[in-house]
Scaffold this motif. Sequence first.
Motif, short mmCIF file in Angstrom:
data_model
loop_
_atom_site.label_atom_id
_atom_site.label_comp_id
_atom_site.label_asym_id
_atom_site.label_seq_id
_atom_site.Cartn_x
_atom_site.Cartn_y
_atom_site.Cartn_z
N LEU A 187 -3.25 -1.70 3.79
CA LEU A 187 -2.27 -0.60 3.83
C LEU A 187 -0.83 -1.12 3.90
CD1 LEU A 187 -1.72 2.40 3.75
CD2 LEU A 187 -1.95 2.45 6.24
N PRO A 188 -0.49 -2.03 4.82
CA PRO A 188 0.90 -2.51 4.82
C PRO A 188 1.25 -3.27 3.54
CG PRO A 188 -0.40 -3.66 6.50
CD PRO A 188 -1.25 -2.57 5.95
N ILE A 189 0.30 -3.98 2.97
CA ILE A 189 0.56 -4.71 1.73
C ILE A 189 0.76 -3.73 0.58
CG2 ILE A 189 -0.51 -6.24 0.02
CD1 ILE A 189 -1.71 -7.77 2.47
N TRP A 190 -0.08 -2.70 0.48
CA TRP A 190 0.09 -1.68 -0.57
C TRP A 190 1.43 -0.97 -0.43
CZ3 TRP A 190 -5.43 0.67 -0.02
CH2 TRP A 190 -6.29 0.04 -0.91
N MET A 191 1.80 -0.65 0.80
CA MET A 191 3.07 0.05 1.01
C MET A 191 4.25 -0.81 0.56
SD MET A 191 2.18 1.97 4.61
CE MET A 191 3.87 2.17 5.04
N TRP B 190 3.24 -10.63 4.47
CA TRP B 190 2.35 -10.16 5.55
C TRP B 190 1.64 -11.34 6.21
CZ3 TRP B 190 -2.96 -10.14 6.42
CH2 TRP B 190 -3.40 -9.26 7.41
N ILE B 191 1.17 -12.29 5.42
CA ILE B 191 0.46 -13.46 5.95
C ILE B 191 1.41 -14.32 6.81
CG2 ILE B 191 -0.63 -15.65 5.32
CD1 ILE B 191 -1.83 -14.06 2.89
N ILE B 192 2.58 -14.61 6.25
CA ILE B 192 3.54 -15.46 6.96
C ILE B 192 4.03 -14.75 8.23
CG2 ILE B 192 5.83 -16.48 6.84
CD1 ILE B 192 5.19 -17.00 3.82
N TRP B 193 4.34 -13.47 8.12
CA TRP B 193 4.79 -12.70 9.27
C TRP B 193 3.71 -12.68 10.35
CZ3 TRP B 193 8.16 -7.82 8.55
CH2 TRP B 193 8.61 -7.36 9.79
N GLY B 194 2.48 -12.50 9.94
CA GLY B 194 1.36 -12.48 10.89
C GLY B 194 1.16 -13.81 11.59
#
Length: 163
Positions: free
Chosen positions: A93-97, A156-160
């Motif tokens: 969902l965050p990636i799609w957004m 998203w991966i790096i932020w996570g």
Amino acid sequence: MAGIELIWLLPVIVYDFYQRRVPNWLVLAGAVLALTTLSLGQHPLGVVWSDALVGAALGFGFLLLFYAVGLMGAGDVKFAGALGLWVGWQGLLPIWMAASLLAAMHSLLWLALQRWPWFPRLAVALSGRNKASGTETSRKRVIPYAAYLAIAAAIWIIWGQQS
């Protein structure tokens, strides 16, 4: 430590931006790598089998609807399925957004440059056409959605990993 999936995302971005397609071998390589890390219990993002499989099904199934009505290429759909194996259903969902926001900005900029051609080279680059050879990419796809999915996934991966 995230790394292998980021390395996989880079050629997806490059291929989709320059050719407006994602080759099947690249999608398959990402899916095989994700399945291998899952089977070895070494998934870099800590995604478990059930989350990865649901993510793959959701990623593929949801974008398949857009493909069915002609709004998206098959490579985008297959890539979303493979991406779901990496990020699980929680990350989609965050990636799609984020990817949709990037794609919308691409589209708006392209439309503005069609109306007011201040930067013709940028308009050509955004459209996916090669002005020098006069050729266009397959099916006149303007938005490289898989590239934007890959960029959003990398962020998203790096932020996570930072938290």
